[in-house]
Motif scaffolding. Structure first.
Motif, PDB file in Angstrom:
ATOM      1  N   GLN A  99      -3.967  29.409   1.483  1.00 60.80           N
ATOM      2  CA  GLN A  99      -3.417  30.357   0.523  1.00 60.80           C
ATOM      3  C   GLN A  99      -2.637  29.673  -0.599  1.00 60.80           C
ATOM      4  OE1 GLN A  99      -3.472  33.917   0.505  1.00 60.80           O
ATOM      5  NE2 GLN A  99      -5.130  33.658   1.967  1.00 60.80           N
ATOM      6  N   GLN A 247      11.434  24.828  15.729  1.00 60.61           N
ATOM      7  CA  GLN A 247      11.986  25.559  14.583  1.00 60.61           C
ATOM      8  C   GLN A 247      10.911  26.047  13.612  1.00 60.61           C
ATOM      9  OE1 GLN A 247      14.731  22.844  12.661  1.00 60.61           O
ATOM     10  NE2 GLN A 247      15.703  22.378  14.603  1.00 60.61           N
ATOM     11  N   ILE A 279       8.013  22.585   2.625  1.00 58.73           N
ATOM     12  CA  ILE A 279       7.143  23.761   2.551  1.00 58.73           C
ATOM     13  C   ILE A 279       6.041  23.706   3.609  1.00 58.73           C
ATOM     14  CG2 ILE A 279       7.622  24.024   0.079  1.00 58.73           C
ATOM     15  CD1 ILE A 279       4.801  22.997  -0.494  1.00 58.73           C
ATOM     16  N   HIS A 280       5.528  24.880   3.927  1.00 56.20           N
ATOM     17  CA  HIS A 280       4.426  25.035   4.886  1.00 56.20           C
ATOM     18  C   HIS A 280       4.692  24.293   6.199  1.00 56.20           C
ATOM     19  CE1 HIS A 280       2.472  27.148   1.756  1.00 56.20           C
ATOM     20  NE2 HIS A 280       2.363  26.101   0.965  1.00 56.20           N
TER      21      HIS A 280
ATOM     22  N   GLU B 243       7.767  32.973  -5.171  1.00 50.72           N
ATOM     23  CA  GLU B 243       7.702  31.520  -5.057  1.00 50.72           C
ATOM     24  C   GLU B 243       8.064  31.069  -3.635  1.00 50.72           C
ATOM     25  OE1 GLU B 243       7.395  27.470  -6.329  1.00 50.72           O
ATOM     26  OE2 GLU B 243       6.482  29.363  -6.906  1.00 50.72           O
ATOM     27  N   ARG B 246       5.231  31.984  -1.340  1.00 47.39           N
ATOM     28  CA  ARG B 246       4.170  30.991  -1.487  1.00 47.39           C
ATOM     29  C   ARG B 246       4.462  29.735  -0.670  1.00 47.39           C
ATOM     30  NH1 ARG B 246       3.632  26.311  -3.533  1.00 47.39           N
ATOM     31  NH2 ARG B 246       5.612  26.183  -4.612  1.00 47.39           N
ATOM     32  N   GLN B 247       5.709  29.282  -0.721  1.00 50.11           N
ATOM     33  CA  GLN B 247       6.077  28.039  -0.041  1.00 50.11           C
ATOM     34  C   GLN B 247       6.033  28.145   1.485  1.00 50.11           C
ATOM     35  OE1 GLN B 247      10.005  27.023  -1.443  1.00 50.11           O
ATOM     36  NE2 GLN B 247       9.379  27.270  -3.573  1.00 50.11           N
ATOM     37  N   HIS B 248       6.337  29.345   1.975  1.00 52.21           N
ATOM     38  CA  HIS B 248       6.578  29.443   3.420  1.00 52.21           C
ATOM     39  C   HIS B 248       5.686  30.434   4.154  1.00 52.21           C
ATOM     40  CE1 HIS B 248      10.085  27.010   2.689  1.00 52.21           C
ATOM     41  NE2 HIS B 248      10.566  27.892   1.832  1.00 52.21           N
ATOM     42  N   PRO B 250       2.565  32.226   2.856  1.00 55.40           N
ATOM     43  CA  PRO B 250       1.602  32.678   1.847  1.00 55.40           C
ATOM     44  C   PRO B 250       0.633  33.755   2.342  1.00 55.40           C
ATOM     45  CG  PRO B 250       1.087  30.431   2.590  1.00 55.40           C
ATOM     46  CD  PRO B 250       2.429  30.785   3.150  1.00 55.40           C
ATOM     47  N   GLU B 251       0.461  33.906   3.653  1.00 57.39           N
ATOM     48  CA  GLU B 251      -0.424  34.972   4.144  1.00 57.39           C
ATOM     49  C   GLU B 251       0.098  36.345   3.721  1.00 57.39           C
ATOM     50  OE1 GLU B 251      -3.371  34.940   5.813  1.00 57.39           O
ATOM     51  OE2 GLU B 251      -3.396  32.774   5.523  1.00 57.39           O
ATOM     52  N   ARG B 254      -1.270  38.408   0.749  1.00 57.18           N
ATOM     53  CA  ARG B 254      -2.461  39.247   0.849  1.00 57.18           C
ATOM     54  C   ARG B 254      -2.111  40.730   1.011  1.00 57.18           C
ATOM     55  NH1 ARG B 254      -5.244  37.285   5.829  1.00 57.18           N
ATOM     56  NH2 ARG B 254      -6.589  39.036   5.330  1.00 57.18           N
ATOM     57  N   HIS B 280      11.563  29.231  11.123  1.00 58.11           N
ATOM     58  CA  HIS B 280      10.519  30.270  11.228  1.00 58.11           C
ATOM     59  C   HIS B 280      10.273  30.991   9.900  1.00 58.11           C
ATOM     60  CE1 HIS B 280      10.432  29.303  15.369  1.00 58.11           C
ATOM     61  NE2 HIS B 280      11.650  29.738  15.604  1.00 58.11           N
ATOM     62  N   ASN B 282       7.830  31.094   8.109  1.00 63.38           N
ATOM     63  CA  ASN B 282       6.481  31.652   7.933  1.00 63.38           C
ATOM     64  C   ASN B 282       6.325  33.036   8.550  1.00 63.38           C
ATOM     65  OD1 ASN B 282       6.775  30.263  10.503  1.00 63.38           O
ATOM     66  ND2 ASN B 282       4.659  30.844  10.876  1.00 63.38           N
ATOM     67  N   GLU B 325      -4.750  38.855  10.643  1.00 64.61           N
ATOM     68  CA  GLU B 325      -5.319  37.570  11.062  1.00 64.61           C
ATOM     69  C   GLU B 325      -6.833  37.597  11.198  1.00 64.61           C
ATOM     70  OE1 GLU B 325      -1.811  35.790  13.921  1.00 64.61           O
ATOM     71  OE2 GLU B 325      -3.709  36.447  14.785  1.00 64.61           O
ATOM     72  N   GLN B 327     -10.740  37.803  10.448  1.00 65.42           N
ATOM     73  CA  GLN B 327     -11.567  37.339   9.340  1.00 65.42           C
ATOM     74  C   GLN B 327     -11.969  38.535   8.465  1.00 65.42           C
ATOM     75  OE1 GLN B 327     -14.484  34.624  10.640  1.00 65.42           O
ATOM     76  NE2 GLN B 327     -14.754  33.856   8.569  1.00 65.42           N
TER      77      GLN B 327
END
Lengths: 489, 489
Positions: A99, A247, A279-280, B243, B246-248, B250-251, B254, B280, B282, B325, B327
């Protein structure tokens, strides 16, 4: 002193520097090696500090593949009948970024990869030049070119014309990464890079918001190193730091085998401690070498609900990262007698059921009556026509699973060989400059390799050779940038 | 000055403080309100700085449910025939925490939740006391007790005895969160809390490694606020900061609808900028209100491969986080005539196919012939026996989908109402003390609510009322802790 990565040290608290250099590189994997070499050739005084007893890091555990393409193709791609446009290569890399692909890095690497590959050869990294067809993990011999990703597989193949891009160092058997490192180490030493081993980076030193040096622990002592042009973090990811995994990427804890050497996340922490943005951090690569033999690719994976979940002809790591998301603690690979063979012993797959009919197999696995028989009946019907309408496995891998006996191989993340490493890290510019939370570069700080978040940043988008490619190419750029940085007092 | 969250300000650079307080609370949602109230009652001078024109934040957008249980049950649970042990409650919360539940917070909240609920009532938050059975999102009337999570659903029900734990403020219709905030605001003002609105926290002020104050922007000016006992971040999550998403996470991009007011992640950034550890990042909550009517729970969700992926009787957010999640870009809810009804207009579901047979529906949806007919045949066969051997939907929701016409409702994350907010944030002790990268508390800094990573930290483990519960309970503890902190010079 008892310096720790989480606590930057103020330069004012240092009475006298123990050592002076222009560029201090932390970590002697491929990122650190390339960075140091380029920095030294650009005229900087460079010292590599490696925590282990010698060079290598996780790079030396790797297969020594570099993911290269674009610009029409490398000469090796061309000699073996493949062309590769920069656009197709960039499209593939963008899809592989999930993404949030880093489009600036992708544009640069897609157009410069062939030059980079030739640079590696100019350093002495040997390539036999031969193409090894088929679906393999790493060459058993010393061949060069392999299909090392999901290039020919859906959905990648629908948008980017495929080409094999895995370029493997000439070295018999697995583990060619060691050879690349040895060669780059020799070049780095020749270029005047000073190498300190058993020398662990402990904390960055800051002065007026810029990174001015690093505290190194060596021989039981802490040394204050003045890095007049900058510190370059090439310390790897954090797969060996269970607390950081907890974490940020706790799903990885379900897998049996972190793949790394030190990889304690210390570089990422040092960067964050001076304001760097990570990030990510939840993303990780994971795989289990479920092929070779490639005949197994003609089998189908199912989850514990008896459902397929992927086109089995994509990259093995993409299969296994998706497998890890399935409900339950294991997935099964279903095979018939025509394709069955034991995977590598290393994979740790378990023969979970064998039967003369799929009904027998489903019953042994504890599935409801009809689950597998129906799924296989539908798969076989389509496969006989060369179709896979739902999951889009390519026709060459489609063959009805119709010859008894039938078998199910179990792959269990906690027990089979599921190896993983992390993909999240410090956000950097293509020059390796580490970005602060604000998005501005932090003066005097660079990162490359898995301490940074680079081209590989999505578990389902990985291809073998992508991390070495990213680490070596952007390691070089970071080394050049650091060498050109203004000298601090 | 042009202070920014990413750049802490050194106290030495401040000529004179513009304002003095003991505890500066940033954000006036439920976390900030509870924190300020407790700090004031403990004797501290407290000021809340709220960036918006008034109190509320995302809390005021919520249903006003608090997730409460344990200790035998609240009197309302008991009056309606439910008991609830602390152990069952803690087990449920631990399962809801995914791979990394915060066991210290869970132990404390599970044993103190009933007392906390009674405290809320003592502040004047009214509860009618009635139980509203069934599967709903929020009461349409003013009832109190609802099943607001996955308590009765697999796998939670296999380990923790279920009880309804959603306690909704007495308020007709959705959106009761506003009422709770109004009441807590009144109590906070009575307790002497000073409230500054249109006053945005811009950056923390640090002195010798401790947080000593905060820069506030109000009326076009920046004010330096001295917080003698600490700054408490109650600024919410980061779903409005594209932003950071996006960094953490991004899903989440959607999904159509971030759910928040300001929620710009500024508190998390301010905390990180002084060394705080964010974890955490994300994880996010996402839902689409696909029921009521609850008859739809008797339908089955399938993905674009025609596969079920969840027991449909679990919490709507767990269903939709799992749906995301799958497809493809949408999932379908399959219904027969006996159960069909339009979901709420708000959900934005689309009637994708209708047919007199499942074959007709599957053909309209473009599935391969047999896909749905076979899946439904198997589901119906099991449902007729009251069984769901693979996905474990409870018997009360199992009914063959056999009465034509048949329909498929499409839920499309980018187009339907898929609302989300973030769950990652600063790691805190139960006292709200923010942990540094090193794991040690940062002096003078507290966080609560979604600026912190609290009980809700896994998208698939959310229950309605969990965020308000966490924010109010740990907000109170943070307020008390800050009030007791030693006064800085």
């Amino acid at each position: 002193m008892d310096a720790r990565p989480e606590h930057p040290v103020q330069a004012a608290s240092i009475a006298a520097w123990d050592k002076e250099t222009d560029v201090a590189v932390l970590g002697f994997g491929i990122a650190g090696a390339c960075a140091a070499l380029e920095a030294a050739r650009a005229g900087a005084a460079v010292t590599i500090f490696e925590a282990a007893g010698g060079s290598g890091g996780a790079s030396a555990l790797s297969g020594g593949e570099i993911y290269v393409g674009g610009s029409g193709g490398t000469d090796i791609q061309n000699q073996n009948g493949f062309t590769d446009t920069t656009e197709d290569f960039a499209t593939y890399l963008a899809m592989a970024g999930g993404q949030d692909p880093d489009m600036a890095k992708i544009a640069l690497y897609a157009s410069e990869a062939v030059n980079h590959f030739n640079w590696l050869r100019a350093q002495g990294v040997p390539y036999k030049g031969s193409f090894l067809p088929g679906k393999i993990i790493e060459p058993e011999g010393d061949d060069t070119l392999i299909w090392s990703g999901s290039e020919e597989a859906w959905p990648f193949v629908t948008k980017a014309k495929p080409a094999p891009r895995g370029h493997t160092v000439q070295s018999v058997g697995w583990g060619g990464g060691r050879k690349i490192i040895d060669i780059l180490e020799a070049r780095a030493r020749e270029a005047g890079v000073q190498v300190e081993t058993s020398a662990r980076g402990r904390a960055l030193v800051v002065e007026n918001g810029a990174v001015a040096g690093v505290i190194i622990r060596q021989n039981g002592k802490e040394l204050a190193v003045h890095a007049r042009r900058g510190v370059l973090l090439a310390t790897g990811g954090f797969c060996m730091n269970t607390e950081m995994i907890r974490q940020h990427a706790p799903e990885a804890l379900r897998c049996s085998s972190p793949l790394g050497t030190i990889d304690d996340g210390s570089g990422i922490l040092m960067g964050q401690a001076v304001g760097g943005r990570a990030i990510h951090m939840n993303e990780f690569f994971v795989t289990c070498p479920w092929y070779p033999p490639e005949s197994l690719v003609k089998g189908i994976f199912i989850n514990q609900a008896g459902q397929r979940f992927i086109n089995e002809d994509c990259y093995h790591g993409r299969v296994m990262r998706t497998a890890l998301e399935q409900q339950g603690d294991r997935v099964f690979l279903l095979c018939d007698n025509a394709i069955f063979a034991r995977p590598l012993e290393l994979a740790g797959a378990e023969l979970a059921a064998v039967g003369e009919s799929w009904g027998e197999v489903e019953s042994e696995l504890g599935f409801c009556s009809g689950t597998l028989s129906r799924a296989i009946a539908q798969y076989n019907e389509h496969a006989a026509r060369g179709e896979d309408p739902v999951w889009h496995k390519a026709a060459k891998w489609l063959q009805p699973l119709a010859e008894p006996p039938f078998a199910a191989l179990a792959f269990i993340p906690s027990q089979s060989y599921f190896s993983y490493f992390t993909l999240g890290g410090l956000e950097t510019l293509p020059t390796g400059e580490v970005l602060a939370l604000s998005g501005e570069p932090i003066a005097g700080l660079y990162a490359a390799g898995r301490a940074a978040c680079g081209l590989p940043r999505w578990g389902k988008g990985y291809s073998s050779g992508l991390s070495l490619a990213d680490s070596s190419f952007f390691g070089r750029l970071a080394g050049k940038a650091a060498a050109k940085a203004p000298k601090m007092a």
